[in-house]
Design a protein around this motif. Structure first.
Motif, PDB file in Angstrom:
ATOM      1  N   UNK A  13       1.832  11.116  15.293  1.00 28.17           N
ATOM      2  CA  UNK A  13       1.139  10.497  13.793  1.00 28.17           C
ATOM      3  C   UNK A  13       1.451   9.129  14.078  1.00 28.17           C
ATOM      4  N   UNK A  14       0.445   8.262  13.895  1.00 31.95           N
ATOM      5  CA  UNK A  14       0.364   6.749  13.807  1.00 31.95           C
ATOM      6  C   UNK A  14       0.955   6.180  12.468  1.00 31.95           C
ATOM      7  N   UNK A  15       1.712   5.516  12.656  1.00 35.46           N
ATOM      8  CA  UNK A  15       2.477   4.988  11.210  1.00 35.46           C
ATOM      9  C   UNK A  15       1.392   4.069  10.602  1.00 35.46           C
ATOM     10  N   UNK A  16       1.461   4.023   9.434  1.00 31.64           N
ATOM     11  CA  UNK A  16       0.569   3.141   8.537  1.00 31.64           C
ATOM     12  C   UNK A  16       0.478   1.841   8.825  1.00 31.64           C
ATOM     13  N   UNK A  17       1.751   1.344   9.261  1.00 29.94           N
ATOM     14  CA  UNK A  17       1.673  -0.148   9.421  1.00 29.94           C
ATOM     15  C   UNK A  17       1.179  -0.458  10.783  1.00 29.94           C
ATOM     16  N   UNK A  18       1.162   0.319  12.054  1.00 26.97           N
ATOM     17  CA  UNK A  18       0.680   0.449  13.094  1.00 26.97           C
ATOM     18  C   UNK A  18      -0.984   0.326  12.948  1.00 26.97           C
ATOM     19  N   UNK A  19      -1.421   1.255  12.117  1.00 22.11           N
ATOM     20  CA  UNK A  19      -2.751   1.462  11.801  1.00 22.11           C
ATOM     21  C   UNK A  19      -3.533   0.104  11.148  1.00 22.11           C
ATOM     22  N   UNK A  20      -2.703  -0.499  10.202  1.00 20.30           N
ATOM     23  CA  UNK A  20      -3.140  -1.687   9.673  1.00 20.30           C
ATOM     24  C   UNK A  20      -3.003  -2.805  10.734  1.00 20.30           C
ATOM     25  N   UNK A  21      -2.050  -2.836  11.575  1.00 12.13           N
ATOM     26  CA  UNK A  21      -1.860  -3.741  12.469  1.00 12.13           C
ATOM     27  C   UNK A  21      -3.123  -3.667  13.414  1.00 12.13           C
ATOM     28  N   UNK A  22      -3.361  -2.584  14.008  1.00  9.07           N
ATOM     29  CA  UNK A  22      -4.616  -2.336  14.782  1.00  9.07           C
ATOM     30  C   UNK A  22      -5.962  -2.763  14.169  1.00  9.07           C
ATOM     31  N   UNK A  23      -6.022  -2.589  13.139  1.00  7.47           N
ATOM     32  CA  UNK A  23      -7.414  -3.044  12.373  1.00  7.47           C
ATOM     33  C   UNK A  23      -7.496  -4.641  12.269  1.00  7.47           C
ATOM     34  N   UNK A  24      -6.361  -5.155  11.974  1.00  6.01           N
ATOM     35  CA  UNK A  24      -6.321  -6.491  11.869  1.00  6.01           C
ATOM     36  C   UNK A  24      -6.513  -7.353  13.317  1.00  6.01           C
ATOM     37  N   UNK A  25      -5.795  -6.548  14.304  1.00  6.45           N
ATOM     38  CA  UNK A  25      -5.845  -6.996  15.590  1.00  6.45           C
ATOM     39  C   UNK A  25      -7.441  -6.995  16.308  1.00  6.45           C
ATOM     40  N   UNK A  26      -7.889  -5.904  15.874  1.00  8.52           N
ATOM     41  CA  UNK A  26      -9.607  -5.848  16.148  1.00  8.52           C
ATOM     42  C   UNK A  26     -10.396  -6.700  15.424  1.00  8.52           C
ATOM     43  N   UNK A  27     -10.117  -6.822  14.277  1.00  9.56           N
ATOM     44  CA  UNK A  27     -10.808  -8.118  13.364  1.00  9.56           C
ATOM     45  C   UNK A  27     -10.714  -9.322  14.154  1.00  9.56           C
ATOM     46  N   UNK A  28      -9.439  -9.577  14.679  1.00 10.65           N
ATOM     47  CA  UNK A  28      -9.349 -11.007  15.211  1.00 10.65           C
ATOM     48  C   UNK A  28      -9.994 -11.288  16.569  1.00 10.65           C
ATOM     49  N   UNK A  29     -10.055 -10.199  17.285  1.00 15.60           N
ATOM     50  CA  UNK A  29     -10.628 -10.151  18.773  1.00 15.60           C
ATOM     51  C   UNK A  29     -12.131  -9.875  18.529  1.00 15.60           C
ATOM     52  N   UNK A  30     -12.650  -9.591  17.489  1.00 17.10           N
ATOM     53  CA  UNK A  30     -14.030  -9.441  17.146  1.00 17.10           C
ATOM     54  C   UNK A  30     -14.728 -10.745  16.795  1.00 17.10           C
TER      55      UNK A  30
END
Length: 244
Positions: A13-30
């Protein structure tokens, strides 16, 4: 028939903070958030992701630990996207130099391999506004010879060329190599006009202004060859003084 399932992995189960971090990370790299851009405020992120303040703070800490953002304090502070550089490489090269296990020449040989290509690409990809900024940077190189400002002024042309080349991987490598040399020289602060006299960038800028890719590469190669010889002289003096 028995079905073998042992090649599957248990679902975590992915922690909510990890999911938020992943989405922000993707937004930066996009590219949705560029270098220097401020991420949404803590309150905005809470509302967007529908999570707690603790989750958002953990996510931001993850991004900071990865070197993707920096946190600035104050009324205009927040989480800002950092420039992509090889900071760890820079720190380690700095230490190796002062331990006598790496030389300016070795670092600059890498620049000699990369920066002519960067200059050539800058000549054909740079915008008129970037070229004007390049000219202004060259004109302002003598504003001060006080450290660390003097280093920043005389390396600005190289930073601008790195941005102008329009190749983000080359830009990151080039800026990191430039910063390694800058960090080392600031430590023992050699005479600015000895290490990098005024006018050393003129032929490069002339070629870029003329949109001459080949000549820009040649001019950069000649510039770095001279710069390396000056660095070697200064490094030899430094080593001699500290070995005596």
């Amino acid at each position: 028939m028995e079905i073998v399932l042992n090649h599957f992995q248990p679902i975590k189960q992915v922690k909510a903070s990890e999911e938020v971090s992943n989405q922000l990370h993707q937004a930066i790299f996009q590219g949705r958030y560029g270098v220097g851009d401020k991420l949404p405020s803590e309150r905005e992120l809470i509302e967007t992701f529908q999570v707690s303040r603790t989750v958002i703070r953990e996510a931001i800490k993850r991004l900071e630990a990865k070197g993707l953002i920096e946190i600035k304090q104050g009324a205009t502070g927040g989480a800002f996207v950092k420039e992509f550089t090889f900071e760890r490489l820079s720190r380690e090269c700095h230490d190796l130099f002062f331990l006598g296990k790496m030389s300016f020449s070795e670092i600059c040989q890498a620049r000699l391999a990369i920066e002519p290509m960067v200059a050539g690409l800058a000549a054909i990809n740079g915008t008129d506004e970037q070229i004007q900024a390049l000219i202004e940077a060259d004109n302002n190189e003598n504003q001060t010879i006080e450290y660390p400002e003097t280093v920043q002024l005389r390396q600005k042309v190289h930073y601008l060329l790195a941005d102008m080349c329009q190749n983000r991987f080359l830009t990151a490598i080039d800026k990191s190599l430039i910063q390694i040399v800058a960090n080392i020289t600031q430590k023992f602060q050699p005479d600015t006009n000895l290490i990098h006299p005024l006018g050393m960038h003129k032929s490069i800028i002339d070629a870029v202004v003329a949109r001459d890719q080949v000549q820009a590469e040649i001019a950069m190669r000649e510039h770095l060859t001279e710069f390396i010889s000056r660095l070697k002289f200064i490094e030899d003096e430094y080593r001699h003084q500290h070995e005596a």
